[in-house]
Design a protein around this motif. Structure first.
Motif, mmCIF file in Angstrom:
data_model
loop_
_atom_site.group_PDB
_atom_site.id
_atom_site.type_symbol
_atom_site.label_atom_id
_atom_site.label_comp_id
_atom_site.label_asym_id
_atom_site.label_seq_id
_atom_site.Cartn_x
_atom_site.Cartn_y
_atom_site.Cartn_z
ATOM 1 N N ALA A 43 0.818 -1.162 0.202
ATOM 2 C CA ALA A 43 0.180 -0.178 0.028
ATOM 3 C C ALA A 43 0.804 1.076 -0.283
ATOM 4 O O ALA A 43 0.551 2.186 -0.596
ATOM 5 N N ALA A 71 2.188 1.707 -3.436
ATOM 6 C CA ALA A 71 1.323 2.201 -4.338
ATOM 7 C C ALA A 71 1.210 3.766 -4.118
ATOM 8 O O ALA A 71 0.882 4.569 -4.972
ATOM 9 N N ASP A 72 1.353 4.009 -2.962
ATOM 10 C CA ASP A 72 1.133 5.760 -2.873
ATOM 11 C C ASP A 72 2.162 6.511 -3.373
ATOM 12 O O ASP A 72 1.860 7.721 -3.705
ATOM 13 N N HIS A 123 -4.074 -2.022 -6.095
ATOM 14 C CA HIS A 123 -3.583 -0.551 -6.315
ATOM 15 C C HIS A 123 -3.568 -0.194 -7.645
ATOM 16 O O HIS A 123 -3.625 1.021 -7.947
#
Length: 222
Positions: free
Chosen positions: A7, A10-11, A36
């Motif tokens: 996660a 993916a940011d 994502h």
């Protein structure tokens, strides 16, 4: 924690800027990045040597390719984004992974990495402590001798034509407490100046001039 790192990775990926944009996910495993990547609008190609992981990744909608991250069986300049998460600390030559990433990227394409730093403190935290915790990584999965020298990584990125910036990562303390109490499924990872344990980085492939940007190829913190 692999879900937390996926996660966090993916940011750092920008939304797809064009139809058909391609993200190549090196060492994709079971495809933790899949939801994502779909949200960001990319075609998702995952590369790994493990058949079991590739089968799971395919079930999550990833187009899978069996191959080594040191010699990826994909065409030059095919990718808008390359991610190399939780893999640099498992290979003897992280610079070769960056060289392959640069080969795969279009000019201006984005590289996202995360790994474990080659420090004594990282060895203590990632091996001595983490591998003894319930739910932690399997014992023996990490070899501290392969943990990444950040200066060498930045030099390898420069040689490969990548402008790379690194910084430290840590779990959110508040989220970690909530997770331990069963109130959260995912713990957010926070950036920090010290990059000597767990670190992340974003880079871009230089254009035809090969010029480095003024703020590129540096590490944040000690």
């Amino acid at each position: 924690m692999l879900h937390w790192l996926a996660a966090s990775r993916a940011d750092l990926v920008p939304p797809a800027a064009r139809p058909g944009a391609l993200l190549v996910d090196l060492a994709c495993g079971g495809g933790l990045m899949a939801p994502h990547v779909a949200r960001l609008g990319y075609r998702h190609v995952g590369v790994d040597i493990g058949l079991a992981g590739l089968r799971t990744a395919r079930e999550h909608g990833v187009t899978v390719v069996r191959g080594s991250v040191l010699a990826v069986p994909l065409a030059d300049g095919c990718a808008d984004v390359v991610t190399a998460g939780e893999i640099l600390e498992h290979v003897e030559d992280p610079g070769q992974v960056l060289a392959e990433s640069a080969r795969l990227l279009r000019p201006g394409g984005v590289l996202v990495v995360d790994s474990i730093a080659g420090t004594r403190l990282a060895g203590l935290v990632a091996v001595t402590v983490a591998e003894r915790l319930p739910g932690g990584p399997p014992k023996g999965i990490h070899d501290p001798a392969l943990f990444v020298d950040r200066r060498e990584l930045l030099a390898a990125a420069d040689r490969a034509g990548l402008d790379l910036r690194l910084w430290g990562l840590r779990p959110s303390v508040r989220d970690l407490v909530a997770w331990r109490r069963g109130r959260r499924d995912v713990v957010r990872m926070r950036a920090m100046a010290y990059s000597g344990i767990l670190f992340a980085g974003v880079g871009s492939k230089r254009g035809t001039t090969g010029r480095r940007t003024a703020d590129a190829a540096r590490t944040v913190g000690p």
